[in-house]
Design a protein around this motif. Sequence first.
Motif, short mmCIF file in Angstrom:
data_model
loop_
_atom_site.label_atom_id
_atom_site.label_comp_id
_atom_site.label_asym_id
_atom_site.label_seq_id
_atom_site.Cartn_x
_atom_site.Cartn_y
_atom_site.Cartn_z
N GLU A 34 2.92 20.53 -1.12
CA GLU A 34 3.35 19.20 -0.67
C GLU A 34 2.49 18.09 -1.25
O GLU A 34 3.01 17.05 -1.65
CB GLU A 34 3.32 19.13 0.86
CG GLU A 34 3.75 17.74 1.38
CD GLU A 34 3.60 17.58 2.87
OE1 GLU A 34 3.20 18.55 3.54
OE2 GLU A 34 3.86 16.47 3.37
N LYS A 35 1.17 18.29 -1.30
CA LYS A 35 0.28 17.23 -1.77
C LYS A 35 0.64 16.79 -3.18
O LYS A 35 0.51 15.61 -3.54
CB LYS A 35 -1.17 17.69 -1.71
CG LYS A 35 -1.51 18.87 -2.64
CD LYS A 35 -3.00 19.20 -2.60
CE LYS A 35 -3.35 20.31 -3.58
NZ LYS A 35 -4.79 20.62 -3.58
N ILE A 86 -8.16 12.32 1.74
CA ILE A 86 -8.44 11.02 2.37
C ILE A 86 -8.10 11.14 3.85
O ILE A 86 -6.95 11.44 4.19
CB ILE A 86 -7.60 9.89 1.75
CG1 ILE A 86 -7.76 9.86 0.22
CG2 ILE A 86 -7.98 8.55 2.35
CD1 ILE A 86 -9.14 9.49 -0.25
N PRO A 87 -9.06 10.93 4.78
CA PRO A 87 -8.75 11.01 6.22
C PRO A 87 -7.68 10.00 6.62
O PRO A 87 -7.52 8.96 5.98
CB PRO A 87 -10.10 10.70 6.88
CG PRO A 87 -11.12 10.99 5.84
CD PRO A 87 -10.48 10.65 4.52
N LEU A 88 -6.96 10.30 7.70
CA LEU A 88 -5.89 9.41 8.16
C LEU A 88 -6.41 8.01 8.48
O LEU A 88 -5.79 7.01 8.13
CB LEU A 88 -5.22 10.00 9.40
CG LEU A 88 -4.25 11.17 9.20
CD1 LEU A 88 -3.59 11.53 10.52
CD2 LEU A 88 -3.20 10.84 8.16
N VAL A 122 0.85 -1.19 0.00
CA VAL A 122 0.00 0.00 0.00
C VAL A 122 0.89 1.24 0.00
O VAL A 122 1.76 1.40 0.87
CB VAL A 122 -0.95 0.02 1.21
CG1 VAL A 122 -1.70 1.36 1.29
CG2 VAL A 122 -1.96 -1.11 1.11
N ILE A 123 0.69 2.11 -1.01
CA ILE A 123 1.46 3.35 -1.14
C ILE A 123 0.53 4.51 -0.81
O ILE A 123 -0.53 4.67 -1.42
CB ILE A 123 2.03 3.50 -2.56
CG1 ILE A 123 2.91 2.29 -2.91
CG2 ILE A 123 2.82 4.79 -2.68
CD1 ILE A 123 3.42 2.30 -4.34
N ASP A 124 0.93 5.32 0.15
CA ASP A 124 0.09 6.41 0.65
C ASP A 124 0.74 7.75 0.31
O ASP A 124 1.81 8.08 0.82
CB ASP A 124 -0.07 6.28 2.17
CG ASP A 124 -0.78 7.47 2.77
OD1 ASP A 124 -0.31 7.99 3.80
OD2 ASP A 124 -1.81 7.90 2.21
N ALA A 125 0.11 8.51 -0.58
CA ALA A 125 0.55 9.87 -0.89
C ALA A 125 -0.09 10.83 0.11
O ALA A 125 -1.30 11.02 0.11
CB ALA A 125 0.17 10.25 -2.32
N GLY A 126 0.69 11.43 0.98
CA GLY A 126 0.17 12.25 2.06
C GLY A 126 -0.59 13.47 1.59
O GLY A 126 -0.34 14.02 0.51
N HIS A 127 -1.58 13.90 2.40
CA HIS A 127 -2.40 15.09 2.17
C HIS A 127 -3.24 14.92 0.89
O HIS A 127 -3.46 13.81 0.44
CB HIS A 127 -1.53 16.34 2.13
CG HIS A 127 -0.69 16.50 3.38
ND1 HIS A 127 -1.19 16.99 4.55
CD2 HIS A 127 0.62 16.17 3.62
CE1 HIS A 127 -0.22 16.99 5.47
NE2 HIS A 127 0.88 16.47 4.93
N GLY A 128 -3.75 16.01 0.31
CA GLY A 128 -4.58 15.92 -0.88
C GLY A 128 -5.86 16.71 -0.75
O GLY A 128 -6.35 16.97 0.36
N GLY A 129 -6.44 17.12 -1.89
CA GLY A 129 -7.69 17.88 -1.88
C GLY A 129 -7.52 19.22 -1.18
O GLY A 129 -6.57 19.97 -1.44
N HIS A 130 -8.45 19.53 -0.27
CA HIS A 130 -8.39 20.81 0.44
C HIS A 130 -7.27 20.85 1.47
O HIS A 130 -6.99 21.90 2.05
CB HIS A 130 -9.72 21.12 1.10
CG HIS A 130 -10.17 20.08 2.10
ND1 HIS A 130 -10.87 18.93 1.71
CD2 HIS A 130 -9.99 19.98 3.43
CE1 HIS A 130 -11.12 18.20 2.79
NE2 HIS A 130 -10.60 18.81 3.84
#
Length: 482
Positions: free
Chosen positions: A58-59, A92-94, A39-47
């Motif tokens: 950063e996102k 995406i929430p943590l 599983v690869i998680d790209a931190g942050h995103g969207g608003h």
Amino acid sequence: MKQKFLILIIAITSALASSAADLSVNDAAANKSKKFTLVIDAGHGGHDAGAVGALTKEKTINLNVALAFGRLVEQHCPDVKVIYTRKTDVFIPLHTRADIANKNKADLFISIHTNALPKGHISRGMETYTLGMHRAADNLAVAKRENEVILYEKDYRQRYQGFDPNSSESYIMFEFIQDHNMAQSVELAKFVQRRTCATAGRQNKGVKQAGFLVLRETSMPSCLIELGFISTSDEERFLHSQNGVSLLGQGIYQAFLDYKRKYAPSVSVPYKPEPQPEVTVPEVLPPTPQPQAQQEPVKESKRERRRREKAEQAAREAAAKAEQEAREAASKAEQEAREAAAKAEQEAREAAAKAEQEAREAAAAVSPSLQGGTEGGSPSSPSLQGGTEGGSPVFKVQILAASTQLKPSSPHLKGETQVEYFQEGGMYKYTVGSSTDYNAINQLRKQLAAKFPQAFVVAFKNGQKTDVRAAIQEFMNNKKKK
């Protein structure tokens, strides 16, 4: 340092036992053919933009590198299943990121982020984190900044049990983490630092530990990568460039191959990741502007040439000096680590022997009327429990480990009342349930997974902890005889 090595040593032992206990007797054959899941998680995103630089956010950097890394795995590792927490610019929430990994029974979780400092502060380099206590103020600052994403979630106080990302006291909970994934997570982080810094030419800021919520919620080996500092102009230009994205993706991919060869040799991967194709990410990066018509080169004056040569010489000398200092510091740190590890291992053996002796003495002193109960309002120790049936192994579910003894009302027990503990290597290890039926205990472990994702099965025989694999085999043999 002493406690850190104690926990690491105990973690390696627990990991070997839990690897077998996680398989049900009836499902063992089917799991042998299961694909390795990454599983690869790209931190942050969207608003939630994360840290914001002069050129980008950063996102965007996180997603570019995550896609570049994942694409290399998909192209060269057909036996590996790649799952992304996000492939587009969405929030995406943590807890959802962790749920994606847990529900897909992932074997590895890698979260990609970009570092930042307040205005006026400069730093360069890449660092990789595993879950643990914040042993330095700068580690705590990084964890606080990355955990602030939960403030975008309306019900974060209920979902994260009142956790405040800006409160130092909230991070005390990370002292009670389960220990059986720690060794593999640290090894993964070392691979990432060594490979990626070499491939992308980044300054190596080392492997660190801090309290990241997204790592706490996952139940498999994991790490969080801080690629570089978006707040430092030259680093931001590299992180924003197509070449930088490609090199970082290749470095993380090579680290992934190192990890796979060591911990999952049954999954076929290329022996050498070369030649590495150039990875493009057209979904995120803007098109590279076309160069203007080439002009005649401007002739360099003697003064400018001397100034340039002097600057280049100074840069070479500074680089050589920094490299020498880094080698000396690394050698000194390695020696100190070996000495501390040896000392910690010796102390752990002595503590374990002492605890075992005390447990035997306590068991001999307890009357039959107290067996199976508790005294003084604390979770009961195995020395107060009943014996086994005909010498058969007894299985239990270990839910957590702590460096200090917990009260029955401790929030870390999450409302569980029928809790027992045993001491091992200077740690208090808490269990729920007790049965000679392995399948029943394994079913209980699945029921407890919602509250304790990293719970695993342990085994005891004649009042002493035993190898769980041997205990399962004995259970199966006894079952066949009946």
